[in-house]
Design a protein around this motif. Structure first.
Motif, mmCIF file in Angstrom:
data_model
loop_
_atom_site.group_PDB
_atom_site.id
_atom_site.type_symbol
_atom_site.label_atom_id
_atom_site.label_comp_id
_atom_site.label_asym_id
_atom_site.label_seq_id
_atom_site.Cartn_x
_atom_site.Cartn_y
_atom_site.Cartn_z
ATOM 1 N N LEU A 173 0.840 -1.197 0.000
ATOM 2 C CA LEU A 173 0.000 0.000 0.000
ATOM 3 C C LEU A 173 0.877 1.250 0.000
ATOM 4 N N PRO A 174 0.417 2.346 -0.636
ATOM 5 C CA PRO A 174 1.248 3.485 -0.955
ATOM 6 C C PRO A 174 2.143 4.126 0.107
ATOM 7 N N PRO A 175 1.734 4.585 1.262
ATOM 8 C CA PRO A 175 2.728 5.419 1.942
ATOM 9 C C PRO A 175 3.951 4.643 2.429
ATOM 10 N N PHE A 207 5.391 -0.328 -0.922
ATOM 11 C CA PHE A 207 4.774 0.093 -2.178
ATOM 12 C C PHE A 207 5.853 0.448 -3.196
ATOM 13 N N ALA A 208 6.819 1.278 -2.749
ATOM 14 C CA ALA A 208 7.859 1.739 -3.678
ATOM 15 C C ALA A 208 8.623 0.554 -4.255
ATOM 16 N N TRP A 229 6.543 -1.555 -6.593
ATOM 17 C CA TRP A 229 6.311 -0.819 -7.831
ATOM 18 C C TRP A 229 7.514 -0.965 -8.758
#
Lengths: 505, 240
Positions: free
Chosen positions: A389-391, A395-396, A399
């Motif tokens: 999930l993003p924050p 996530f990074a 990705w």
């Protein structure tokens, strides 16, 4: 010549030798010694970065140290480039907090526990800094011998069985590495990394293949990649949580360092390509990912679930590394950083939570969130990071892994990455829902300290929070880490830099 | 395990063994590789290190750092065994063996000790060294426990003494390494403290001192391993 390199190894080693000596006289002096050496070792690591800041920023960072005044290839050389610096910093950072966590977490047999912990620390720095293949084998063995007793630290049936398995497969892996070292010396007459790298291409293809296969087998057995994964979940879950964090978060990454250093800088990536081994590694690593996720889904024990998730993530790191494009290497190293932070914080938070439950099973976790809502929220946040999930940092890195798979056309890899995230979502959400379940029985009656090992609650919770915050902060500012990582990738992709650094000048 | 499982395992193992044997026999013999460090060691080790024994020259001078790692492995194993087997109860003594055995070993033990010291200090002249001599020294503690009873061993040679001996051996090794830095060289440099003619006892620089350090470390370490393993046995004997 840089004396800090040898100090990074000797400081934990001397501490380990001194602890039994000091322990004879007083317990308090030992505690001061442990705290002092931890801080000293950490500050040496910081000092290396600060004093070489300009060379780090312009990618010319290279330190070396000739032990016993013997110039290579005769004696043993220590060296530090951007790749070693990256791993050394990760080790120092996580070990600093794991040692402090242990101060609050381990309540018995502390003397020997810290001896073994500092020996592991010395062994990890020894592996990361060495420039000699036999020395690498010695420190791999040291790391195995010192971590096996810590697996059995609880002294119950489960732990002893896990430790025997860990020791057994680790020794077999070490044996393969040792045969590899013997073959290298037999064929090339040298043990120095740079000297091997210079002359390795002069061998015939058969010897090259044999040597690579022996090293690969050894490293993969020790790391727990697919056909050899069965010992890992037991060993990583039977020990106290501080040791689980160390094994699952840090030691496994040291093996990844050995894999990168040997197969990119010493033997060269060409050898994997020529012999077709890179395809085999890629497939095996992806199978390892799938198996890890499936077994984690099938598991009802929270610590074993985390251990299986380690198998899955390791497979992903290896699969993305062997693609060998710049983006793929960046994704692999970023996931090393991200998995280290997330796994350590998951194990530190569960270590706190499990002190209040009757067991490690899913049913035992019911309502445990209300004992300490903040810690369980931390667990939830980091689990979100594991899913991607993003924050969070997860996530990074996921990705980048996805981008690397898609750009180089390995669509199966991207399918498995996304599928893995969905699997991870399912197996983490079960524990989170169970933790937040309301119970008719009030929390104070249900949850009391069960084990006697746990006596400084504040230290444990604070360290767990530090790791959770690190996961979020690094996730937001992960772009800062990309600069040094590109330096490390520069080292990985140019073996000639390493050879020149050690043999030239 | 069932019988088919056994047969399956044997089949797989023999297949692997044959593969290994065939591949190893296919390797070309390149041991006479021109740039091998082997030539350097054979030609120069006596002048460079002052040690008559090539193996010792490699173990304690060219690759002394590896020996530090290896003796640390034994230290780690000792710590692990003590961690897993330690109990709070004091060892319950057995009475030892008969009078004749006690007297015989009373006469033999000093010579065993002397032999151990000889192996350690002559590491640079003859086969042997710190690891081998240390094992002989460690055997003395085992003789004490078996022949005279563990209480005798505990009084003569208490665990604290053993720990102190082990630590001081390790610190002697590392201290010699740091002396190299202080004298302007690198860690574990040969200090040339003893530089008599090659082949005499007082030669080979700091190699004999490193041998002494390792000897104490290994001897005390093995004694500690034995000591922590016998505790349980004697307790059970009393329970019966």
């Amino acid at each position: 010549m840089n004396i800090t390199l040898i100090l990074l190894i000797i400081v934990p080693l001397v501490t380990a030798f001194l602890i039994p000596f000091v322990d004879v006289f007083s317990n308090k002096a030992r505690k001061i010694l442990v705290a002092f050496s931890t801080l000293l070792e950490f500050s040496i690591g910081i000092f290396v970065i600060i004093s070489n800041y300009s060379s780090i920023t312009n990618n010319s960072f290279f330190l070396k140290y000739y032990l016993g005044n013997w110039i290579p290839p005769i004696g043993i050389t220590l060296s530090m480039d951007m790749l070693s610096l990256f791993f050394s910093t990760l080790i120092s950072f996580s070990l600093l907090f794991i040692v402090i966590y242990s101060i609050g977490f381990i309540g018995h047999h502390e003397g020997k526990y810290y001896v073994l912990l500092f020996l592991i620390w010395a062994a990890m720095h020894g592996i990361v800094l060495t420039g000699d293949i036999f020395n690498l084998d010695v420190f791999l063995e040291l790391m195995l011998i010192t971590s096996a007793p810590l697996v059995a630290f609880k002294r119950d049936r489960n732990g002893t069985e896990a430790a025997i398995k860990y020791m057994f497969y680790g020794t077999i892996g070490g044996l393969f590495v040792f045969i590899g070292v013997v073959l290298v010396y037999f064929n090339l007459g040298t043990l120095n990394f740079a000297d091997i790298a210079q002359n390795f291409n002069s061998l015939n293809i058969f010897s090259k293949k044999l040597i690579s296969v022996f090293f690969l087998l050894g490293i993969f057995i020790k790391m727990g990649v697919f056909p050899f994964h069965f010992w890992l979940s037991k060993a990583h879950s039977a020990c106290p949580s501080s040791i689980s964090a160390l094994l699952s978060g840090v030691i496994v990454k040291v093996y990844i360092y050995v894999f990168i250093r040997l197969f990119w800088n010493v033997f060269g990536y060409n050898i994997l390509q020529q012999t077709g081994l890179n395809k085999i590694i890629f497939v095996v690593a992806l199978i390892s990912t799938v198996m890890g996720h499936i077994m984690a889904l099938n598991e009802n024990d929270v610590k074993r679930m985390l251990a299986y998730s380690t198998i899955a993530n390791l497979g992903m790191i290896i699969a993305v590394l062997v693609i060998n494009t710049k983006l793929a290497l960046l994704a692999g190293l970023l996931h090393v950083l991200s998995h280290l932070l997330m796994k350590v914080s998951l194990f530190t938070t569960t270590g706190y939570i499990l002190q209040f439950t009757p067991g490690h099973k899913l049913e035992d976790l019911k309502g445990v969130a209300y004992k300490n809502v903040l810690i369980f929220t931390g667990f939830t946040i980091v689990a979100g990071g594991m899913i991607g999930l993003p924050p969070m940092i997860g996530f990074a890195s996921k990705w980048y892994i996805l981008k690397a798979f898609i750009k180089s056309g390995y669509n199966w890899g991207s399918v498995i990455t996304i599928g893995g995230s969905i699997f991870a979502f399912v197996y983490y959400i079960r524990y989170i829902i169970s933790g937040f379940k309301k119970l008719s029985l009030g929390p104070p009656e249900r949850f009391r300290l069960i084990l006697s090992v746990f006596y400084r609650e504040r230290v444990v919770t604070d360290i767990a929070f530090i790791f959770v915050i690190a996961v979020i902060v690094v996730g937001v500012f992960y772009k800062v880490a990309l600069g040094p990582l590109e330096g490390a990738i520069n080292v990985i992709q140019n073996p000639s830099l390493y050879i020149e650094g050690i043999l030239g000048g | 395990m069932s019988k088919t499982k056994h047969i399956f395992a044997v089949l797989i193992l023999s297949l692997l063994g044959i593969t290994l044997l065939v591949s190893l026999s296919k390797l070309p013999n390149q041991f006479e590789y021109a740039n091998s460090i082997y030539h350097h060691v054979v030609n120069n080790s006596i002048t460079e290190t002052g040690s008559l024994n090539f193996v010792t020259a490699i173990l304690y001078d060219y690759r002394a750092y590896d020996s530090l790692g290896e003796s640390t492995i034994i230290f780690g194993a000792v710590s692990g065994i003590v961690l897993l087997l330690s109990r709070k109860t004091l060892p319950v003594s057995s009475h030892g063996l008969s009078f004749i055995v006690k007297r015989t070993f009373g006469m033999l033990t000093p010579f065993i000790f002397l032999f151990g010291i000889y192996i350690i200090t002559h590491g640079h002249l003859s086969p042997g060294g710190g690891f081998q001599g240390g094992v002989i020294l460690g055997a003395i503690s085992i003789i004490f426990s078996i022949v005279y009873g563990s209480e005798f061993d505990y009084k003569r040679y208490s665990p604290t003494t053993k720990t102190l001996l082990e630590t001081s051996g390790a610190l002697l090794f590392i201290g010699l390494g740091f002396m190299g830095i202080l004298l302007g060289g690198n860690f574990l440099m040969n200090l040339n403290i003893l530089n008599a003619e090659v082949g005499s006892l007082l030669s080979a620089g700091s190699i004999p001192f490193i041998n002494i350090g390792i000897g104490f470390k290994i001897g005390a370490g093995l004694a500690i391993i034995f000591y922590s393993m016998i505790q349980k046995t004697f307790k059970e004997e009393v329970d019966l």
